[in-house]
Design an enzyme around this catalytic site. Structure first.
Site, PDB file in Angstrom:
ATOM      1  N   VAL A  12       2.152   3.050  -1.834  1.00  0.00           N
ATOM      2  CA  VAL A  12       1.672   1.707  -2.509  1.00  0.00           C
ATOM      3  C   VAL A  12       1.177   1.830  -3.271  1.00  0.00           C
ATOM      4  O   VAL A  12       0.698   1.647  -4.891  1.00  0.00           O
ATOM      5  CB  VAL A  12       1.349   0.982  -1.198  1.00  0.00           C
ATOM      6  CG1 VAL A  12       0.156   0.185  -1.896  1.00  0.00           C
ATOM      7  CG2 VAL A  12       1.614   0.763  -0.115  1.00  0.00           C
ATOM      8  N   THR A 122      -2.159  -0.793   4.852  1.00  0.00           N
ATOM      9  CA  THR A 122      -2.058  -1.449   6.195  1.00  0.00           C
ATOM     10  C   THR A 122      -3.137  -1.544   7.016  1.00  0.00           C
ATOM     11  O   THR A 122      -3.111  -0.040   7.499  1.00  0.00           O
ATOM     12  CB  THR A 122      -0.682  -1.420   6.274  1.00  0.00           C
ATOM     13  OG1 THR A 122      -0.062  -1.934   5.197  1.00  0.00           O
ATOM     14  CG2 THR A 122      -0.001  -2.729   7.450  1.00  0.00           C
ATOM     15  N   PHE A 156       2.646  -5.865  -0.156  1.00  0.00           N
ATOM     16  CA  PHE A 156       4.012  -6.413   0.652  1.00  0.00           C
ATOM     17  C   PHE A 156       5.230  -5.520  -0.243  1.00  0.00           C
ATOM     18  O   PHE A 156       6.054  -5.598  -0.060  1.00  0.00           O
ATOM     19  CB  PHE A 156       4.100  -7.378   0.426  1.00  0.00           C
ATOM     20  CG  PHE A 156       3.286  -8.342   0.465  1.00  0.00           C
ATOM     21  CD1 PHE A 156       3.198  -8.359   2.711  1.00  0.00           C
ATOM     22  CD2 PHE A 156       2.572  -9.004   0.739  1.00  0.00           C
ATOM     23  CE1 PHE A 156       2.511  -9.123   3.650  1.00  0.00           C
ATOM     24  CE2 PHE A 156       1.532  -9.841   1.110  1.00  0.00           C
ATOM     25  CZ  PHE A 156       0.922 -10.214   2.243  1.00  0.00           C
ATOM     26  N   GLU A 159      10.458   0.317  -0.674  1.00  0.00           N
ATOM     27  CA  GLU A 159      10.066   0.969  -1.129  1.00  0.00           C
ATOM     28  C   GLU A 159      12.091   1.258  -1.980  1.00  0.00           C
ATOM     29  O   GLU A 159      12.584   0.490  -0.735  1.00  0.00           O
ATOM     30  CB  GLU A 159      10.496   2.796  -0.148  1.00  0.00           C
ATOM     31  CG  GLU A 159       9.109   2.996  -0.395  1.00  0.00           C
ATOM     32  CD  GLU A 159       8.819   4.171   1.227  1.00  0.00           C
ATOM     33  OE1 GLU A 159      10.090   4.925   1.251  1.00  0.00           O
ATOM     34  OE2 GLU A 159       8.209   4.152   1.888  1.00  0.00           O
ATOM     35  N   ASN A 212       5.042  -7.958   9.299  1.00  0.00           N
ATOM     36  CA  ASN A 212       6.122  -6.840   8.936  1.00  0.00           C
ATOM     37  C   ASN A 212       6.825  -7.105  10.603  1.00  0.00           C
ATOM     38  O   ASN A 212       7.304  -6.261  10.494  1.00  0.00           O
ATOM     39  CB  ASN A 212       5.192  -5.116   8.731  1.00  0.00           C
ATOM     40  CG  ASN A 212       5.202  -5.484   7.164  1.00  0.00           C
ATOM     41  OD1 ASN A 212       6.153  -5.867   6.751  1.00  0.00           O
ATOM     42  ND2 ASN A 212       4.712  -3.708   6.850  1.00  0.00           N
ATOM     43  N   GLY A 257      22.979  -3.840  12.399  1.00  0.00           N
ATOM     44  CA  GLY A 257      22.347  -1.112  12.158  1.00  0.00           C
ATOM     45  C   GLY A 257      22.085  -0.340  13.481  1.00  0.00           C
ATOM     46  O   GLY A 257      22.430  -0.912  14.773  1.00  0.00           O
ATOM     47  N   CYS A 264       6.570   2.704   7.410  1.00  0.00           N
ATOM     48  CA  CYS A 264       5.736   1.056   7.224  1.00  0.00           C
ATOM     49  C   CYS A 264       6.372   0.462   8.782  1.00  0.00           C
ATOM     50  O   CYS A 264       5.461  -0.104   9.899  1.00  0.00           O
ATOM     51  CB  CYS A 264       6.485  -0.214   6.282  1.00  0.00           C
ATOM     52  SG  CYS A 264       5.565   0.976   5.284  1.00  0.00           S
ATOM     53  N   LYS A 267       5.649   2.231  12.548  1.00  0.00           N
ATOM     54  CA  LYS A 267       3.922   2.174  12.603  1.00  0.00           C
ATOM     55  C   LYS A 267       2.916   0.405  13.059  1.00  0.00           C
ATOM     56  O   LYS A 267       2.165   0.713  13.727  1.00  0.00           O
ATOM     57  CB  LYS A 267       3.466   3.240  11.480  1.00  0.00           C
ATOM     58  CG  LYS A 267       2.237   2.756  10.869  1.00  0.00           C
ATOM     59  CD  LYS A 267       2.474   3.672   9.708  1.00  0.00           C
ATOM     60  CE  LYS A 267       1.815   3.159   8.185  1.00  0.00           C
ATOM     61  NZ  LYS A 267       1.462   2.599   7.959  1.00  0.00           N
ATOM     62  N   LYS A 324      16.647   3.872   4.432  1.00  0.00           N
ATOM     63  CA  LYS A 324      17.124   3.166   4.001  1.00  0.00           C
ATOM     64  C   LYS A 324      17.968   3.441   2.519  1.00  0.00           C
ATOM     65  O   LYS A 324      17.494   5.176   2.290  1.00  0.00           O
ATOM     66  CB  LYS A 324      16.728   1.798   3.965  1.00  0.00           C
ATOM     67  CG  LYS A 324      15.297   2.017   2.549  1.00  0.00           C
ATOM     68  CD  LYS A 324      14.478   0.882   3.001  1.00  0.00           C
ATOM     69  CE  LYS A 324      13.766   1.141   1.164  1.00  0.00           C
ATOM     70  NZ  LYS A 324      13.286  -0.760   0.545  1.00  0.00           N
TER      71      LYS A 324
HETATM   72  C1  UDX Z   1       8.215  -2.699   5.242  1.00  0.00           C
HETATM   73  C2  UDX Z   1       8.580  -4.192   3.899  1.00  0.00           C
HETATM   74  O1  UDX Z   1      10.401  -4.668   3.623  1.00  0.00           O
HETATM   75  C3  UDX Z   1       7.488  -4.177   2.845  1.00  0.00           C
HETATM   76  O2  UDX Z   1       7.261  -5.256   2.857  1.00  0.00           O
HETATM   77  C4  UDX Z   1       6.137  -3.340   3.491  1.00  0.00           C
HETATM   78  O3  UDX Z   1       4.962  -3.561   2.012  1.00  0.00           O
HETATM   79  C5  UDX Z   1       6.795  -2.180   3.295  1.00  0.00           C
HETATM   80  O4  UDX Z   1       7.553  -1.763   4.663  1.00  0.00           O
HETATM   81  P1  UDX Z   1      10.455  -0.979   3.498  1.00  0.00           P
HETATM   82  O5  UDX Z   1       9.554   0.562   4.586  1.00  0.00           O
HETATM   83  O6  UDX Z   1      10.139  -0.332   1.747  1.00  0.00           O
HETATM   84  O7  UDX Z   1       9.187  -2.048   3.801  1.00  0.00           O
HETATM   85  O8  UDX Z   1      12.310  -1.164   4.064  1.00  0.00           O
HETATM   86  P2  UDX Z   1      12.996  -2.086   4.677  1.00  0.00           P
HETATM   87  O9  UDX Z   1      13.266  -2.700   3.257  1.00  0.00           O
HETATM   88  O10 UDX Z   1      11.567  -3.111   4.575  1.00  0.00           O
HETATM   89  O11 UDX Z   1      12.981  -1.511   5.601  1.00  0.00           O
HETATM   90  C6  UDX Z   1      13.137  -1.480   6.685  1.00  0.00           C
HETATM   91  C7  UDX Z   1      13.792  -0.310   7.734  1.00  0.00           C
HETATM   92  O12 UDX Z   1      14.588  -1.621   8.294  1.00  0.00           O
HETATM   93  C8  UDX Z   1      15.050   0.111   7.303  1.00  0.00           C
HETATM   94  O13 UDX Z   1      15.326   0.904   8.129  1.00  0.00           O
HETATM   95  C9  UDX Z   1      15.932  -1.025   7.053  1.00  0.00           C
HETATM   96  O14 UDX Z   1      17.376   0.197   7.016  1.00  0.00           O
HETATM   97  C10 UDX Z   1      15.839  -1.717   7.726  1.00  0.00           C
HETATM   98  N1  UDX Z   1      16.532  -3.449   8.080  1.00  0.00           N
HETATM   99  C11 UDX Z   1      16.098  -3.762   6.739  1.00  0.00           C
HETATM  100  C12 UDX Z   1      17.627  -2.683   8.822  1.00  0.00           C
HETATM  101  O15 UDX Z   1      18.379  -2.690   9.330  1.00  0.00           O
HETATM  102  N2  UDX Z   1      18.177  -4.591   8.827  1.00  0.00           N
HETATM  103  C13 UDX Z   1      17.705  -5.437   7.593  1.00  0.00           C
HETATM  104  O16 UDX Z   1      17.929  -6.036   7.586  1.00  0.00           O
HETATM  105  C14 UDX Z   1      17.025  -4.924   6.777  1.00  0.00           C
END
Ligand code: UDX
Length: 439
Positions: A12, A122, A156, A159, A212, A257, A264, A267, A324
């Site tokens: 961030v 956060t 928000f 990554e 979140n 999945g 994020c 936690k 991811k």
């Molecule tokens: C997240 C929030 O989206 C973001 O707004 C916040 O600031 C930080 O946390 P991030 O951790 O980068 O962002 O990843 P994100 O793209 O949100 O995915 C989180 C997890 O959910 C990943 O493991 C992803 O694979 C999983 N996921 C996401 C799913 O399993 N299905 C989905 O449809 C979307």
């Protein structure tokens, strides 16, 4: 243009600093990790984020972005001070705010004139109150005339798409206690042309945790429905599409999945449950979100065992290690959890990831790391897809079918098309969709 200080050069913080510098502000980016700062000065990024290397390089070249380990120097020169340090998870799920407190003490010691202190990490609701109290005690012992404000401005960004998310946000959330703080943040965010929610600090803090948690809930919900689809010969992709076209539901964050991970969601969900408990509010709904997510990995292993029987001494190829796609972040990666379970079953794992291998090597031992995706599958009993990198979808699967001992794929991210896989002769298993058998 403003003088800004961002404390914490993590995901961030560094992106906030680089983007504000890109918009023409003068930004001091502070971290107490001297090695991280030394590397940043040499242009070496602490993590992989598309576009970040170029953006920081341009900020440094224009002298808009300055790296330092000195909070004192940076705070003195800035009008707005962002706190973007980590808030990791404690054993009991609570957010660990020690880093925030230490930073806040240093800010208090450095303040010489009006500053706006903004929490971007956060943090649990009421952290702003603690920040104000802590700084106030330090500053006002020294000079009761010095004024400062505290504000909340959660971030928000995701990554992998962090720069675009930061520069083109869906909304800006600002929690303030004074007109002066509101004006500064309105001015700072004016160029973003995004809808702005201005509220008090507690509401702003809750918006971040609730957002979140809600997205996590959406993922666990679709995963629960995927389980039903598997039992009733339905297709989760179509179910999600059919639901998601209702604008009240929406199509995003609806991919079934092996569960959500990263630094994020798990936690923040745990921290929010802790906050609910402490406040005497029943957050059982979110506990269930957590339980469903945890169960995903065990269900995936069950799916594999139902096909391969015993996993002892089976050779398994794994595509994907990061939590991811488009990141090298391994924190709370579902892929890592699945691999640990496979190891405990006695399987021999060979893995490949486009970006996360170096980090993974320090975290997951007792497996082989391949140089290319094709090396992963050579002689393996099956291929497992654990992270949805685009490049895994673009591989030559007819070649993969020949390299595998038997053409068996377990797709934990629904990355591939069952019809295509069937045509290529695969036994293909995915999440919430009927298995296909092209043999
Ligand atoms: C997240 C929030 O989206 C973001 O707004 C916040 O600031 C930080 O946390 P991030 O951790 O980068 O962002 O990843 P994100 O793209 O949100 O995915 C989180 C997890 O959910 C990943 O493991 C992803 O694979 C999983 N996921 C996401 C799913 O399993 N299905 C989905 O449809 C979307």
């Amino acid at each position: 243009m403003m003088n800004i200080c961002v404390i914490g050069a993590g995901h961030v913080g560094l992106i906030t600093a680089a983007c504000f510098a890109d918009l023409g502000h003068k930004v001091w980016c502070v971290d107490n990790d001297a090695k991280r700062i030394a590397n940043l000065k040499k242009g070496i990024m602490p993590f992989y984020e598309p576009g970040l290397e170029q953006l920081t390089a341009s900020g440094v070249q224009k002298k808009h972005l300055i790296y330092t380990t000195s909070i004192k120097e940076a705070v003195k020169k800035s009008e707005v001070v962002f706190i973007a340090v980590g808030t990791p998870m404690k054993e009991n799920g609570e957010a660990d705010l020690v880093a925030v407190e230490n930073v806040v003490i240093s800010i208090g010691e450095a303040i010489n004139e009006y500053k706006l202190i903004v929490e971007k990490s956060t943090v649990p609701v009421e952290t702003g109150t603690w920040i104000r109290k802590t700084i106030s005690e330090i500053v006002h012992r020294r000079d009761p005339k010095i004024k400062f404000d505290v504000a909340s401005n959660p971030e928000f960004l995701r990554e992998g798409t962090a720069i675009a998310d930061f520069l083109k946000p869906d909304r800006i959330v600002v929690g303030v206690e004074s007109k002066r703080a509101e004006q500064i943040l309105r001015q700072l965010y004016e160029p973003f042309k995004a809808p702005m929610v201005v509220t008090n600090i507690h509401s702003s803090e809750i918006i971040k945790h609730a957002s979140n948690s809600f997205l996590s809930l959406k993922i666990s919900f679709i995963n629960m429905i995927a389980d039903l689809c598997e039992k009733k010969d339905a297709d989760i992709i179509k179910v999600a599409e059919g639901m998601g076209l209702d604008p009240r539901i929406g199509p995003r964050f609806f991919n079934a999945g092996i569960g959500f991970g990263g630094f994020c969601f798990p936690k923040d969900l745990a921290a929010f449950i802790h906050i609910g408990d402490k406040a005497g509010v029943n957050f059982a709904l979110l506990r269930e979100v957590e339980r469903i997510n945890e169960a995903r990995k065990y269900q995936f292993i069950r799916m594999i065992k139902d096909v391969l029987w015993n996993l002892t001494d089976k050779k398994l190829g794994v595509f994907g290690l990061s939590f991811k796609a488009n990141t090298d972040d391994m924190r709370y990666s579902p892929a890592a959890d699945v691999i640990e379970l496979l190891k405990s079953e006695g399987a021999h794992v060979t893995a490949y990831d486009p970006e996360a291998m170096e980090l993974a090597k320090t975290m997951i031992t007792g497996i082989k790391y391949a140089k290319s995706p094709y090396d992963v599958v050579k002689g393996a009993d099956a291929l497992l897809i654990l992270t949805e990198w685009d490049q895994f979808a673009e591989l030559d699967y007819s070649r993969i079918a020949k390299l595998l001992k038997k053409p068996v794929v377990f797709d934990g991210r629904n990355l591939l098309d069952p019809v295509v896989m069937k045509k290529q002769g695969f036994q293909y298993y995915s999440i919430g969709r009927a298995p296909v058998n092209g043999v």
